[in-house]
Every structure is written in structure tokens, then in C-alpha cells.
Design a protein around this motif. Sequence first.
Motif, short mmCIF file in Angstrom:
data_model
loop_
_atom_site.label_atom_id
_atom_site.label_comp_id
_atom_site.label_asym_id
_atom_site.label_seq_id
_atom_site.Cartn_x
_atom_site.Cartn_y
_atom_site.Cartn_z
N MET A 213 3.59 -155.43 -42.02
CA MET A 213 4.54 -154.86 -42.95
C MET A 213 4.83 -153.41 -42.60
SD MET A 213 6.30 -155.58 -45.52
CE MET A 213 7.20 -154.79 -46.78
N LYS A 214 3.79 -152.73 -42.15
CA LYS A 214 3.95 -151.32 -41.80
C LYS A 214 4.84 -151.16 -40.58
CE LYS A 214 1.22 -147.15 -41.25
NZ LYS A 214 -0.13 -146.61 -41.17
N THR A 215 4.71 -152.07 -39.60
CA THR A 215 5.55 -151.96 -38.40
C THR A 215 7.00 -152.27 -38.72
OG1 THR A 215 5.04 -154.24 -37.83
CG2 THR A 215 3.65 -152.54 -36.85
N VAL A 216 7.25 -153.15 -39.66
CA VAL A 216 8.62 -153.45 -40.06
C VAL A 216 9.25 -152.24 -40.72
CG1 VAL A 216 10.04 -154.88 -41.58
CG2 VAL A 216 8.19 -155.92 -40.30
N LEU A 217 8.49 -151.57 -41.56
CA LEU A 217 8.98 -150.37 -42.24
C LEU A 217 9.24 -149.25 -41.25
CD1 LEU A 217 9.65 -149.20 -44.99
CD2 LEU A 217 7.29 -148.44 -45.18
N ILE A 218 8.37 -149.09 -40.28
CA ILE A 218 8.55 -148.05 -39.26
C ILE A 218 9.77 -148.35 -38.40
CG2 ILE A 218 7.53 -147.04 -37.17
CD1 ILE A 218 4.82 -147.27 -38.57
N SER A 219 9.93 -149.60 -37.97
CA SER A 219 11.09 -149.95 -37.13
C SER A 219 12.39 -149.83 -37.92
CB SER A 219 10.92 -151.34 -36.55
OG SER A 219 10.89 -152.30 -37.58
N PHE A 220 12.37 -150.16 -39.20
CA PHE A 220 13.55 -149.98 -40.03
C PHE A 220 13.90 -148.50 -40.17
CE2 PHE A 220 15.44 -149.31 -44.26
CZ PHE A 220 16.59 -150.05 -44.10
N SER A 221 12.90 -147.66 -40.35
CA SER A 221 13.13 -146.22 -40.47
C SER A 221 13.70 -145.64 -39.18
CB SER A 221 11.84 -145.50 -40.84
OG SER A 221 11.34 -145.97 -42.06
N ILE A 222 13.14 -146.07 -38.06
CA ILE A 222 13.64 -145.56 -36.77
C ILE A 222 15.08 -145.99 -36.53
CG2 ILE A 222 13.34 -145.80 -34.26
CD1 ILE A 222 10.33 -145.86 -34.76
N SER A 223 15.39 -147.24 -36.83
CA SER A 223 16.77 -147.70 -36.64
C SER A 223 17.73 -147.00 -37.59
CB SER A 223 16.86 -149.21 -36.81
OG SER A 223 16.54 -149.57 -38.13
N LEU A 224 17.29 -146.69 -38.79
CA LEU A 224 18.12 -145.97 -39.74
C LEU A 224 18.38 -144.54 -39.25
CD1 LEU A 224 19.47 -146.22 -42.54
CD2 LEU A 224 17.41 -145.20 -43.48
N ILE A 225 17.36 -143.90 -38.73
CA ILE A 225 17.51 -142.53 -38.22
C ILE A 225 18.45 -142.50 -37.01
CG2 ILE A 225 16.26 -140.65 -37.07
CD1 ILE A 225 13.90 -141.30 -38.96
N ILE A 226 18.30 -143.46 -36.10
CA ILE A 226 19.17 -143.50 -34.93
C ILE A 226 20.62 -143.78 -35.34
CG2 ILE A 226 19.70 -144.85 -32.85
CD1 ILE A 226 16.68 -145.14 -32.44
N SER A 227 20.82 -144.67 -36.29
CA SER A 227 22.17 -144.98 -36.76
C SER A 227 22.81 -143.76 -37.41
CB SER A 227 22.14 -146.12 -37.76
OG SER A 227 21.62 -147.28 -37.19
N MET A 228 22.07 -143.07 -38.24
CA MET A 228 22.61 -141.87 -38.90
C MET A 228 22.92 -140.78 -37.88
SD MET A 228 23.00 -142.66 -42.00
CE MET A 228 23.26 -141.12 -42.81
N ALA A 229 22.06 -140.63 -36.87
CA ALA A 229 22.31 -139.63 -35.84
C ALA A 229 23.56 -139.95 -35.05
CB ALA A 229 21.10 -139.53 -34.90
N LEU A 230 23.78 -141.22 -34.72
CA LEU A 230 24.99 -141.60 -33.99
C LEU A 230 26.25 -141.40 -34.83
CD1 LEU A 230 23.80 -144.81 -32.14
CD2 LEU A 230 24.38 -142.61 -31.13
N ILE A 231 26.17 -141.66 -36.11
CA ILE A 231 27.32 -141.43 -36.99
C ILE A 231 27.65 -139.94 -37.06
CG2 ILE A 231 28.09 -141.53 -39.40
CD1 ILE A 231 26.63 -144.21 -39.61
N MET A 232 26.62 -139.12 -37.19
CA MET A 232 26.84 -137.65 -37.25
C MET A 232 27.43 -137.13 -35.95
SD MET A 232 25.78 -136.43 -40.17
CE MET A 232 24.42 -135.50 -40.81
N ILE A 233 26.91 -137.58 -34.82
CA ILE A 233 27.41 -137.11 -33.53
C ILE A 233 28.86 -137.56 -33.31
CG2 ILE A 233 27.14 -137.41 -31.03
CD1 ILE A 233 24.12 -137.47 -31.52
N SER A 234 29.17 -138.79 -33.69
CA SER A 234 30.54 -139.28 -33.49
C SER A 234 31.54 -138.56 -34.38
CB SER A 234 30.61 -140.78 -33.73
OG SER A 234 30.38 -141.07 -35.08
N THR A 235 31.16 -138.17 -35.60
CA THR A 235 32.09 -137.42 -36.45
C THR A 235 32.25 -135.98 -35.97
OG1 THR A 235 30.29 -136.92 -37.99
CG2 THR A 235 31.70 -138.80 -38.51
#
Length: 117
Positions: free
Chosen positions: A1-23
Amino acid sequence: MKTVLISFSISLIISMALIMISTLFSKKTILDREKASPFECGFDPKSTSRLPFSIRFFLIAIVFLIFDIEISILLPLGLTSGSLPPLIWLSGGAVFLMLVTLGLYYEWKENTLDWIS
């Protein structure tokens, strides 16, 4: 469960960073009237560039989807014919087809299927 939460957090951070960079680096920053309007040799357009959506087309598409789903519901009846008595699966299929046919008759009487009206 902890690895799922960590991987979800990492994917969320990467997605937000890509959205910020593209804007930040996007070329289109301000939509002005000239770029938003369709091109007609430098003149103002006579009418809107978008055509109104036809409700008739939408209703015909919904009828098509209903009959498409009907086929996907009726196809497994052939697979269950060996495990159920024939009277049960034939009556179930007949009742379902009767309901769909009554719905089609109702739409026909309401002139929903008329393309020009």
C-alpha cells in the motif's frame, strides 16, 4: 500500500511539473480577436465559423447505441443455452427484444426518427 501511495505521489508531482513547464513556455499567451476569428481575406466573417449541432443527429446516434448495446446483451444468450432450459433463455430474450421494439415504436410514433421535420 505504501509503494502505491509513493508511486501515485511521484506521478502526480511529475504531471504537475510538466503542466507548469508547458504553461510557462507556451507560445500562445494571449488570445486576441484577430487570432481567434476565422480567416476570410482580411474581412470580418459574415457568420459564425461553427455550425449548430443537429439534435436529430444526436437522437439517431443514441438509437444506434441502444441497438448496439442490445446486440451485446443478446449475444451471450447463445452461450447460456447449454446451461439453462430453452424456455427460460428464449423467453428472456423475447421479453428483452419486445421492450426494445416497443421503445423503437414509441420513438417512431413521436417522429423522433424523422430526419427532416
